[in-house]
Design a protein around this motif. Structure first.
Motif, PDB file in Angstrom:
ATOM      1  N   GLU A 184       0.822  -1.215   0.000  1.00  0.00           N
ATOM      2  CA  GLU A 184       0.000   0.000   0.000  1.00  0.00           C
ATOM      3  C   GLU A 184       0.855   1.264   0.000  1.00  0.00           C
ATOM      4  O   GLU A 184       1.957   1.303   0.546  1.00  0.00           O
ATOM      5  N   ARG A 185       0.333   2.281  -0.642  1.00  0.00           N
ATOM      6  CA  ARG A 185       1.023   3.574  -0.725  1.00  0.00           C
ATOM      7  C   ARG A 185       0.892   4.295   0.604  1.00  0.00           C
ATOM      8  O   ARG A 185      -0.134   4.222   1.261  1.00  0.00           O
ATOM      9  N   VAL A 186       1.932   5.005   0.959  1.00  0.00           N
ATOM     10  CA  VAL A 186       1.909   5.800   2.188  1.00  0.00           C
ATOM     11  C   VAL A 186       2.376   7.210   1.865  1.00  0.00           C
ATOM     12  O   VAL A 186       3.098   7.442   0.903  1.00  0.00           O
ATOM     13  N   THR A 187       1.947   8.130   2.669  1.00  0.00           N
ATOM     14  CA  THR A 187       2.405   9.507   2.554  1.00  0.00           C
ATOM     15  C   THR A 187       3.020   9.897   3.891  1.00  0.00           C
ATOM     16  O   THR A 187       2.380   9.749   4.933  1.00  0.00           O
ATOM     17  N   GLU A 188       4.236  10.344   3.854  1.00  0.00           N
ATOM     18  CA  GLU A 188       4.929  10.763   5.070  1.00  0.00           C
ATOM     19  C   GLU A 188       5.132  12.270   5.024  1.00  0.00           C
ATOM     20  O   GLU A 188       5.479  12.823   3.983  1.00  0.00           O
ATOM     21  N   VAL A 189       4.929  12.917   6.137  1.00  0.00           N
ATOM     22  CA  VAL A 189       5.173  14.353   6.237  1.00  0.00           C
ATOM     23  C   VAL A 189       6.170  14.561   7.370  1.00  0.00           C
ATOM     24  O   VAL A 189       5.915  14.169   8.507  1.00  0.00           O
ATOM     25  N   LEU A 190       7.292  15.143   7.038  1.00  0.00           N
ATOM     26  CA  LEU A 190       8.323  15.424   8.038  1.00  0.00           C
ATOM     27  C   LEU A 190       8.436  16.933   8.234  1.00  0.00           C
ATOM     28  O   LEU A 190       8.232  17.705   7.298  1.00  0.00           O
TER      29      LEU A 190
END
Length: 87
Positions: A65-71
């Motif tokens: 599954e695709r994930v979106t990370e925000v740092l």
């Protein structure tokens, strides 16, 4: 790229930040030692690498599954930026 742009400006007689402002993106260590020092967006590089490794291990184990990370990032203001001119 930003350091290269500043070098080109210097060779071309374009003053940084007098004529143009330059901002980098990644806040490399030597950005602070450029002349003028380079304003840059700081990235948490250790965290970027750690997350990339975690996602790679997940991929190897079959998680697709695709994930979106925000740092978090922040702007480090140095000498390569200045006030805009009112022409």
């Amino acid at each position: 790229m930003a350091l290269g742009a500043m070098h080109y400006c210097s060779l071309s007689g374009i003053r940084v930040p007098g004529d143009i402002s330059v901002i980098g993106f990644d806040d490399m260590q030597h950005a602070a030692f450029a002349n003028p020092s380079l304003t840059s967006v700081h990235l948490p590089l250790y965290e970027v690498g750690a997350l990339a490794c975690e996602r790679l291990i997940e991929r190897i184990r079959g998680k697709i599954e695709r994930v979106t990370e925000v740092l978090p990032t922040h702007l480090v203001v140095r000498e390569s930026t200045g006030m805009s001119r009112q022409d």
